[in-house]
Design a protein around this motif. Structure first.
Motif, PDB file in Angstrom:
ATOM      1  N   GLU A  75      38.287  77.074  31.064  1.00 52.13           N
ATOM      2  CA  GLU A  75      38.064  76.821  32.496  1.00 52.13           C
ATOM      3  C   GLU A  75      37.144  75.606  32.693  1.00 52.13           C
ATOM      4  OE1 GLU A  75      37.843  80.795  34.405  1.00 52.13           O
ATOM      5  OE2 GLU A  75      36.243  79.756  35.538  1.00 52.13           O
ATOM      6  N   ASP A  76      36.095  75.525  31.857  1.00 51.62           N
ATOM      7  CA  ASP A  76      35.097  74.461  32.029  1.00 51.62           C
ATOM      8  C   ASP A  76      35.531  73.133  31.411  1.00 51.62           C
ATOM      9  OD1 ASP A  76      33.622  76.396  33.196  1.00 51.62           O
ATOM     10  OD2 ASP A  76      32.185  76.638  31.549  1.00 51.62           O
ATOM     11  N   ALA A  77      36.200  73.192  30.264  1.00 55.22           N
ATOM     12  CA  ALA A  77      36.441  71.940  29.514  1.00 55.22           C
ATOM     13  C   ALA A  77      37.919  71.711  29.215  1.00 55.22           C
ATOM     14  CB  ALA A  77      35.641  71.974  28.210  1.00 55.22           C
ATOM     15  N   GLY A  78      38.779  72.619  29.681  1.00 52.87           N
ATOM     16  CA  GLY A  78      40.215  72.491  29.415  1.00 52.87           C
ATOM     17  C   GLY A  78      40.535  72.781  27.948  1.00 52.87           C
ATOM     18  N   TRP A  79      41.838  72.760  27.616  1.00 53.10           N
ATOM     19  CA  TRP A  79      42.213  72.999  26.213  1.00 53.10           C
ATOM     20  C   TRP A  79      41.683  71.906  25.278  1.00 53.10           C
ATOM     21  CZ3 TRP A  79      42.996  77.405  24.197  1.00 53.10           C
ATOM     22  CH2 TRP A  79      43.573  78.436  24.950  1.00 53.10           C
ATOM     23  N   ARG A 121      38.230  70.684  20.622  1.00 47.97           N
ATOM     24  CA  ARG A 121      37.124  69.953  19.983  1.00 47.97           C
ATOM     25  C   ARG A 121      36.189  70.924  19.272  1.00 47.97           C
ATOM     26  NH1 ARG A 121      37.601  66.499  24.354  1.00 47.97           N
ATOM     27  NH2 ARG A 121      36.151  67.664  25.658  1.00 47.97           N
ATOM     28  N   LEU A 122      35.857  72.020  19.963  1.00 49.46           N
ATOM     29  CA  LEU A 122      34.985  73.030  19.340  1.00 49.46           C
ATOM     30  C   LEU A 122      35.675  73.662  18.130  1.00 49.46           C
ATOM     31  CD1 LEU A 122      33.593  74.954  22.433  1.00 49.46           C
ATOM     32  CD2 LEU A 122      32.232  73.807  20.683  1.00 49.46           C
ATOM     33  N   GLU A 123      36.978  73.916  18.290  1.00 48.45           N
ATOM     34  CA  GLU A 123      37.741  74.524  17.199  1.00 48.45           C
ATOM     35  C   GLU A 123      37.721  73.612  15.961  1.00 48.45           C
ATOM     36  OE1 GLU A 123      41.743  77.078  17.209  1.00 48.45           O
ATOM     37  OE2 GLU A 123      42.101  74.995  17.723  1.00 48.45           O
ATOM     38  N   ALA A 124      37.827  72.300  16.193  1.00 49.46           N
ATOM     39  CA  ALA A 124      37.810  71.350  15.066  1.00 49.46           C
ATOM     40  C   ALA A 124      36.453  71.397  14.354  1.00 49.46           C
ATOM     41  CB  ALA A 124      38.103  69.937  15.568  1.00 49.46           C
ATOM     42  N   GLU A 125      35.370  71.480  15.127  1.00 49.36           N
ATOM     43  CA  GLU A 125      34.026  71.541  14.526  1.00 49.36           C
ATOM     44  C   GLU A 125      33.890  72.794  13.655  1.00 49.36           C
ATOM     45  OE1 GLU A 125      31.638  69.829  18.368  1.00 49.36           O
ATOM     46  OE2 GLU A 125      30.780  71.573  17.356  1.00 49.36           O
ATOM     47  N   VAL A 126      34.326  73.913  14.229  1.00 48.55           N
ATOM     48  CA  VAL A 126      34.193  75.193  13.521  1.00 48.55           C
ATOM     49  C   VAL A 126      35.076  75.209  12.274  1.00 48.55           C
ATOM     50  CG1 VAL A 126      34.811  77.638  13.752  1.00 48.55           C
ATOM     51  CG2 VAL A 126      33.388  76.555  15.481  1.00 48.55           C
ATOM     52  N   GLY A 157      46.157  78.184  17.181  1.00 42.65           N
ATOM     53  CA  GLY A 157      46.370  76.741  17.287  1.00 42.65           C
ATOM     54  C   GLY A 157      45.573  75.937  16.273  1.00 42.65           C
ATOM     55  N   ALA A 158      44.896  76.615  15.355  1.00 37.86           N
ATOM     56  CA  ALA A 158      44.057  75.892  14.371  1.00 37.86           C
ATOM     57  C   ALA A 158      44.900  74.957  13.500  1.00 37.86           C
ATOM     58  CB  ALA A 158      43.289  76.883  13.498  1.00 37.86           C
ATOM     59  N   ARG A 213      35.722  83.694  17.202  1.00 32.61           N
ATOM     60  CA  ARG A 213      34.401  84.297  17.436  1.00 32.61           C
ATOM     61  C   ARG A 213      33.295  83.235  17.253  1.00 32.61           C
ATOM     62  NH1 ARG A 213      33.635  89.329  13.928  1.00 32.61           N
ATOM     63  NH2 ARG A 213      35.734  89.798  14.652  1.00 32.61           N
ATOM     64  N   MET A 214      33.461  82.408  16.225  1.00 32.69           N
ATOM     65  CA  MET A 214      32.454  81.357  15.961  1.00 32.69           C
ATOM     66  C   MET A 214      32.414  80.345  17.109  1.00 32.69           C
ATOM     67  SD  MET A 214      33.280  80.765  11.943  1.00 32.69           S
ATOM     68  CE  MET A 214      32.081  79.481  11.593  1.00 32.69           C
ATOM     69  N   ILE A 215      33.601  80.018  17.647  1.00 33.14           N
ATOM     70  CA  ILE A 215      33.674  79.062  18.769  1.00 33.14           C
ATOM     71  C   ILE A 215      32.936  79.646  19.980  1.00 33.14           C
ATOM     72  CG2 ILE A 215      35.281  78.050  20.464  1.00 33.14           C
ATOM     73  CD1 ILE A 215      37.365  77.964  18.083  1.00 33.14           C
ATOM     74  N   CYS A 216      33.191  80.922  20.261  1.00 34.59           N
ATOM     75  CA  CYS A 216      32.578  81.561  21.437  1.00 34.59           C
ATOM     76  C   CYS A 216      31.058  81.661  21.256  1.00 34.59           C
ATOM     77  CB  CYS A 216      33.188  82.933  21.681  1.00 34.59           C
ATOM     78  SG  CYS A 216      34.911  82.810  22.182  1.00 34.59           S
ATOM     79  N   GLN A 217      30.635  81.976  20.017  1.00 35.76           N
ATOM     80  CA  GLN A 217      29.183  82.051  19.763  1.00 35.76           C
ATOM     81  C   GLN A 217      28.545  80.683  19.972  1.00 35.76           C
ATOM     82  OE1 GLN A 217      29.108  83.686  15.846  1.00 35.76           O
ATOM     83  NE2 GLN A 217      29.068  85.805  16.557  1.00 35.76           N
TER      84      GLN A 217
END
Ligand code: S3P
Length: 182
Positions: free
Chosen positions: A49-53, A58-63, A80-81, A34-38
């Protein structure tokens, strides 16, 4: 500090159980997806679709890095975290990681029953659901095992019982650690 992280495969029930656990303990609840999507202002499918897995990871690592610095919270992570092994090393010793362990067949039938389908959970490998779950789970099993302090058999999804088990087991674990530290 003193967080409870829930890990496990897609369909293991991390978000549902996490929310219920947080309510029972009176702690804040966070869900990394949810945090990644926000943060992205997009759904998981749109991010992929836009940035691939790799873009999603990368966003998941930040969150995840942000969550590791939270206090006394319950945090449900994406399946996958656990791939971010370096980050998990920053976990404070007071935080506990709970693995919701579910059999592959159960995961497949839960994912098939999820009406959001590939919009909600885009394919990771391009394989059929059954093949993908079997492959991804077997690849990640060592990571779940390595990180988990507590393993919960979450095959039969009786949320209240699972939450009670987690509350009891985390309390026992903390008590044991306090006693060893004396
Ligand atoms: C993923 C699991 C998903 C989400 C993304 C990738 C994975 O989270 O993070 O689709 O790699 O297993 P859930 O486990 O909450 O479905």
């Amino acid at each position: 500090m003193n967080n409870i992280f829930l890990i496990g495969a897609r369909g293991a029930g991390k978000s549902t159980i996490g929310a219920s656990l947080a309510e029972r303990l009176g702690r804040p609840f966070y869900d990394t997806d949810r945090m990644i999507c926000q943060r992205a202002g997009k759904s998981v499918a749109e991010i992929v679709e836009d940035a691939g897995w790799p873009g999603f990871r990368r966003l998941e690592a930040e969150v995840l890095a942000d969550c590791l610095a939270f206090s006394a919270s319950v945090i449900a992570t994406g399946g996958g975290a656990v791939l971010h092994r370096q980050l998990w090393r920053r976990r404070d010793p007071g935080s506990l990681v709970v693995w919701l362990k579910v059999e592959v067949d159960t995961l497949v039938s839960r994912l098939r029953g999820d009406s959001s389908g590939s919009r909600g959970r885009p394919s990771l490998t391009g394989q059929s659901a059954a093949d993908e779950v079997a492959e991804v789970v077997s690849r990640r099993l060592p990571l779940y095992r390595e990180l988990a302090h507590i393993i919960i058999d979450a095959d039969a999804l009786d949320i209240s019982t699972i939450v009670t088990d987690i509350v009891r087991m985390t309390a026992e674990k903390r008590k044991g650690e306090t006693e060893r530290g004396r």
